[in-house]
Write a protein that holds these residues in place. Sequence first.
Motif, mmCIF file in Angstrom:
data_model
loop_
_atom_site.group_PDB
_atom_site.id
_atom_site.type_symbol
_atom_site.label_atom_id
_atom_site.label_comp_id
_atom_site.label_asym_id
_atom_site.label_seq_id
_atom_site.Cartn_x
_atom_site.Cartn_y
_atom_site.Cartn_z
ATOM 1 N N GLN A 34 0.866 -1.191 0.000
ATOM 2 C CA GLN A 34 0.000 0.000 0.000
ATOM 3 C C GLN A 34 0.890 1.223 0.000
ATOM 4 N N THR A 35 0.843 1.994 -1.046
ATOM 5 C CA THR A 35 1.619 3.221 -1.067
ATOM 6 C C THR A 35 0.659 4.397 -0.956
ATOM 7 N N VAL A 36 1.208 5.567 -0.827
ATOM 8 C CA VAL A 36 0.362 6.733 -0.526
ATOM 9 C C VAL A 36 -0.447 7.148 -1.758
ATOM 10 N N ALA A 37 -1.721 7.417 -1.548
ATOM 11 C CA ALA A 37 -2.571 7.849 -2.664
ATOM 12 C C ALA A 37 -2.187 9.261 -3.084
ATOM 13 N N PRO A 38 -2.205 9.539 -4.378
ATOM 14 C CA PRO A 38 -1.861 10.890 -4.828
ATOM 15 C C PRO A 38 -3.013 11.851 -4.562
ATOM 16 N N LEU A 39 -2.697 13.128 -4.555
ATOM 17 C CA LEU A 39 -3.740 14.107 -4.243
ATOM 18 C C LEU A 39 -4.717 14.312 -5.391
ATOM 19 N N VAL A 47 -17.723 7.929 -5.123
ATOM 20 C CA VAL A 47 -19.145 8.097 -5.450
ATOM 21 C C VAL A 47 -19.518 7.369 -6.749
ATOM 22 N N ARG A 48 -18.526 6.720 -7.367
ATOM 23 C CA ARG A 48 -18.801 6.149 -8.685
ATOM 24 C C ARG A 48 -19.400 4.748 -8.609
ATOM 25 N N ALA A 49 -20.030 4.350 -9.715
ATOM 26 C CA ALA A 49 -20.394 2.942 -9.929
ATOM 27 C C ALA A 49 -19.734 2.581 -11.242
ATOM 28 N N TYR A 50 -19.063 1.433 -11.309
ATOM 29 C CA TYR A 50 -18.369 1.055 -12.541
ATOM 30 C C TYR A 50 -19.242 0.159 -13.397
ATOM 31 N N SER A 51 -19.164 0.395 -14.695
ATOM 32 C CA SER A 51 -19.798 -0.504 -15.646
ATOM 33 C C SER A 51 -18.782 -1.613 -15.946
ATOM 34 N N LEU A 52 -19.118 -2.848 -15.586
ATOM 35 C CA LEU A 52 -18.166 -3.949 -15.798
ATOM 36 C C LEU A 52 -18.744 -4.968 -16.769
ATOM 37 N N CYS A 142 0.770 -1.220 -9.908
ATOM 38 C CA CYS A 142 -0.679 -1.012 -10.133
ATOM 39 C C CYS A 142 -1.119 0.232 -9.373
ATOM 40 N N GLU A 143 -0.316 1.289 -9.454
ATOM 41 C CA GLU A 143 -0.557 2.478 -8.627
ATOM 42 C C GLU A 143 -1.460 3.512 -9.284
ATOM 43 N N GLY A 144 -2.105 3.147 -10.364
ATOM 44 C CA GLY A 144 -2.989 4.118 -10.987
ATOM 45 C C GLY A 144 -2.215 5.120 -11.830
ATOM 46 N N ARG A 145 -2.973 6.086 -12.381
ATOM 47 C CA ARG A 145 -2.336 6.934 -13.395
ATOM 48 C C ARG A 145 -1.286 7.879 -12.836
ATOM 49 N N ALA A 146 -1.334 8.178 -11.527
ATOM 50 C CA ALA A 146 -0.328 9.091 -10.964
ATOM 51 C C ALA A 146 0.791 8.318 -10.273
ATOM 52 N N SER A 147 1.056 7.120 -10.724
ATOM 53 C CA SER A 147 2.028 6.231 -10.070
ATOM 54 C C SER A 147 3.387 6.895 -9.832
ATOM 55 N N GLY A 282 -3.055 -1.922 -15.367
ATOM 56 C CA GLY A 282 -4.138 -0.999 -15.009
ATOM 57 C C GLY A 282 -3.812 0.433 -15.404
ATOM 58 N N ASP A 283 -4.384 1.381 -14.658
ATOM 59 C CA ASP A 283 -4.203 2.796 -15.006
ATOM 60 C C ASP A 283 -2.740 3.245 -14.920
ATOM 61 N N ALA A 284 -1.895 2.509 -14.246
ATOM 62 C CA ALA A 284 -0.469 2.863 -14.239
ATOM 63 C C ALA A 284 0.117 2.673 -15.637
ATOM 64 N N ALA A 292 -16.827 5.411 -22.353
ATOM 65 C CA ALA A 292 -17.283 4.056 -22.688
ATOM 66 C C ALA A 292 -17.196 3.127 -21.479
ATOM 67 N N GLY A 293 -16.850 3.658 -20.311
ATOM 68 C CA GLY A 293 -16.776 2.851 -19.089
ATOM 69 C C GLY A 293 -15.864 1.643 -19.260
ATOM 70 N N GLN A 294 -14.640 1.860 -19.763
ATOM 71 C CA GLN A 294 -13.780 0.718 -20.085
ATOM 72 C C GLN A 294 -12.484 0.645 -19.283
ATOM 73 N N GLY A 295 -12.096 1.721 -18.570
ATOM 74 C CA GLY A 295 -10.771 1.758 -17.938
ATOM 75 C C GLY A 295 -10.482 0.556 -17.047
ATOM 76 N N LEU A 296 -11.396 0.246 -16.149
ATOM 77 C CA LEU A 296 -11.143 -0.874 -15.241
ATOM 78 C C LEU A 296 -11.289 -2.213 -15.968
ATOM 79 N N ASN A 297 -12.237 -2.292 -16.889
ATOM 80 C CA ASN A 297 -12.359 -3.535 -17.663
ATOM 81 C C ASN A 297 -11.031 -3.865 -18.345
ATOM 82 N N VAL A 298 -10.399 -2.834 -18.904
ATOM 83 C CA VAL A 298 -9.122 -3.043 -19.589
ATOM 84 C C VAL A 298 -8.029 -3.407 -18.566
HETATM 85 C C1 LIG Z 1 -15.370 9.388 -13.579
HETATM 86 C C2 LIG Z 1 -14.820 8.021 -13.937
HETATM 87 C C3 LIG Z 1 -15.677 6.968 -14.205
HETATM 88 C C4 LIG Z 1 -15.174 5.716 -14.551
HETATM 89 N N1 LIG Z 1 -16.044 4.708 -14.851
HETATM 90 C C5 LIG Z 1 -15.572 3.506 -15.229
HETATM 91 C C6 LIG Z 1 -16.465 2.450 -15.572
HETATM 92 O O1 LIG Z 1 -17.688 2.610 -15.564
HETATM 93 N N2 LIG Z 1 -15.947 1.244 -15.942
HETATM 94 C C7 LIG Z 1 -14.599 1.035 -15.992
HETATM 95 O O2 LIG Z 1 -14.176 -0.069 -16.357
HETATM 96 N N3 LIG Z 1 -13.728 2.024 -15.650
HETATM 97 C C8 LIG Z 1 -14.175 3.233 -15.282
HETATM 98 N N4 LIG Z 1 -13.298 4.227 -14.923
HETATM 99 C C9 LIG Z 1 -11.848 3.938 -14.926
HETATM 100 C C10 LIG Z 1 -11.410 3.336 -13.574
HETATM 101 O O3 LIG Z 1 -11.673 4.262 -12.549
HETATM 102 C C11 LIG Z 1 -9.917 3.020 -13.588
HETATM 103 O O4 LIG Z 1 -9.565 2.405 -14.782
HETATM 104 C C12 LIG Z 1 -9.559 2.106 -12.415
HETATM 105 O O5 LIG Z 1 -9.848 2.735 -11.196
HETATM 106 C C13 LIG Z 1 -8.075 1.763 -12.462
HETATM 107 O O6 LIG Z 1 -7.761 0.969 -11.353
HETATM 108 P P1 LIG Z 1 -6.262 0.861 -10.835
HETATM 109 O O7 LIG Z 1 -6.318 -0.087 -9.684
HETATM 110 O O8 LIG Z 1 -5.360 0.576 -11.974
HETATM 111 O O9 LIG Z 1 -5.872 2.328 -10.341
HETATM 112 P P2 LIG Z 1 -6.454 3.182 -9.138
HETATM 113 O O10 LIG Z 1 -7.899 2.946 -8.972
HETATM 114 O O11 LIG Z 1 -6.001 4.590 -9.355
HETATM 115 O O12 LIG Z 1 -5.742 2.581 -7.848
HETATM 116 C C14 LIG Z 1 -4.363 2.790 -7.622
HETATM 117 C C15 LIG Z 1 -3.984 2.395 -6.193
HETATM 118 O O13 LIG Z 1 -2.606 2.670 -5.977
HETATM 119 C C16 LIG Z 1 -2.426 3.573 -4.864
HETATM 120 N N5 LIG Z 1 -1.505 4.632 -5.317
HETATM 121 C C17 LIG Z 1 -1.774 5.528 -6.028
HETATM 122 N N6 LIG Z 1 -0.845 6.425 -6.325
HETATM 123 C C18 LIG Z 1 0.072 6.161 -5.872
HETATM 124 C C19 LIG Z 1 1.293 6.764 -5.905
HETATM 125 N N7 LIG Z 1 1.712 7.886 -6.448
HETATM 126 N N8 LIG Z 1 2.072 6.129 -5.355
HETATM 127 C C20 LIG Z 1 1.533 5.130 -4.894
HETATM 128 N N9 LIG Z 1 0.411 4.506 -4.792
HETATM 129 C C21 LIG Z 1 -0.361 5.024 -5.260
HETATM 130 C C22 LIG Z 1 -3.777 4.224 -4.649
HETATM 131 O O14 LIG Z 1 -3.939 4.551 -3.293
HETATM 132 C C23 LIG Z 1 -4.749 3.157 -5.117
HETATM 133 O O15 LIG Z 1 -5.018 2.288 -4.044
HETATM 134 C C24 LIG Z 1 -13.773 5.504 -14.602
HETATM 135 C C25 LIG Z 1 -12.905 6.566 -14.321
HETATM 136 C C26 LIG Z 1 -13.413 7.817 -14.006
HETATM 137 C C27 LIG Z 1 -12.464 8.947 -13.727
#
Ligand SMILES: Cc1cc2nc3c(=O)[nH]c(=O)nc-3n(C[C@H](O)[C@H](O)[C@H](O)COP(=O)(O)OP(=O)(O)OC[C@H]3O[C@@H](n4cnc5c(N)ncnc54)[C@H](O)[C@@H]3O)c2cc1C
Length: 384
Positions: A34-39, A47-52, A142-147, A282-284, A292-298
């Motif tokens: 678990q690393t620190v979440a970005p701002l 508040v979201r619901a994902y389309s899966l 797998c730290e998301g887009r702000a990894s 993932g988003d990283a 198209a609600g695809q980010g998490l599906n991908v």
């Molecule tokens: C408004 C909106 C609606 C969406 N709707 C859909 C949808 O309907 N269907 C769908 O498939 N996708 C949807 N998405 C996309 C989806 O949110 C992402 O694709 C998904 O959350 C990616 O998951 P992840 O685990 O890769 O990254 P994240 O969800 O960003 O998780 C990353 C994890 O890493 C930790 N971390 C983050 N940053 C750092 C850092 N700098 N250093 C370290 N650790 C960190 C975080 O605390 C978090 O726990 C939507 C996105 C948005 C913005």
Amino acid sequence: MAQNFDIAIRGCGIVGRALALLLANQRLRVALIQTVAPLTTPTQSDVRAYSLNTAARNLLESVRGWPEGVSVTPVLEMQVFGDQGGELNFSAREQGVDALNWMVDVPALEAQLASAVRFQPLITELNGKQADTQTAPLTVICEGRASRTRAELGVTFEVKAYEQHAVAARVSCDLPHGQTARQWFQSGASVAQADILALLPMGGEASHEVALVWSVPPAKAQTLMALNGSDFSKALAEACQHTLGSMTLTGERAVWPLQLAQASPWIGTLPGQPERSFALAGDAAHAMHPLAGQGLNVGLADVAELARVLAEREFWRPLNDLKLLRRYARARQADVKAMAWVTDNLQNLFAQPSPVWQPLRNWGLNAFNHLGPIKRWATANAMR
Ligand SMILES: Cc1cc2nc3c(=O)[nH]c(=O)nc-3n(C[C@H](O)[C@H](O)[C@H](O)COP(=O)(O)OP(=O)(O)OC[C@H]3O[C@@H](n4cnc5c(N)ncnc54)[C@H](O)[C@@H]3O)c2cc1C
């Protein structure tokens, strides 16, 4: 004392947790860090619901990560409205399936996965400090887009920022959602004024609750965030032509800047440690517009592929073998590029204000809507 693992996963989002569970099912010892979440990510409950889609559902069910009850709403109909009478409808019945996809409450999904992780003895959860003492031949980021780790590794993250921010909220409506997902595309006087509004059914089959994702120019997002609850609800009901009657905001609003992004490379070795490799997922590795609600599906398709490649490796190949990881990167990059291309072009198409584009795209929606077998085929592909 150093702790040894087969795999380290950095980032405890949905993608990181799903991967940890898949790999533990292969009897691999996993450190989930678990690393620190970005701002840039809102901190209150999501508040979201994902389309899966079906593949995401199957994967999550296989690791006991699929929530039950009203946290999951099967979508039976989808309606897409253009800005000049264009309309496109999809229906589960027409497709011969139980649901087109499922809207899943994000906090419920996260809680379900967190609980599955807690019950898996082969996963050890570590915080940032503890992580310094672990060693593993392969680290998956797998730290998301702000990894942050991705940046430290010197991986390029090429970003195209959209002139849109997504305002997300939960809303209660006069009329039941009828298990229908609705989306409106509106162009403005210029590209920078286009907006996309989605009302996604949630709270179960008979519910009146919808998840809103309203992608608007940054200045309009600020204005919407600043409105009081009642004015916001009125503006929303008007923007979707009172389709679900009057509307009431039921909680906090959150806003996300939107972008199209791709990391390069997806795999490699850690600097100065040729015996330790990394891979991104993932988003990283990629981010796309949520229209198209695809980010998490991908992202879940990434981890399914990575887990498959690791499970099917030759017995003599170690987990850090770059040839092995290249199989993963090759398999996923084409798929991700295709999805990014579709979402980017849809966004562009509806952002064009010109009088030439407006009738054309609305004609396109209507024409596609009447293409019986081709529409069914394209829909089936999108649902997989
Ligand atoms: C408004 C909106 C609606 C969406 N709707 C859909 C949808 O309907 N269907 C769908 O498939 N996708 C949807 N998405 C996309 C989806 O949110 C992402 O694709 C998904 O959350 C990616 O998951 P992840 O685990 O890769 O990254 P994240 O969800 O960003 O998780 C990353 C994890 O890493 C930790 N971390 C983050 N940053 C750092 C850092 N700098 N250093 C370290 N650790 C960190 C975080 O605390 C978090 O726990 C939507 C996105 C948005 C913005």
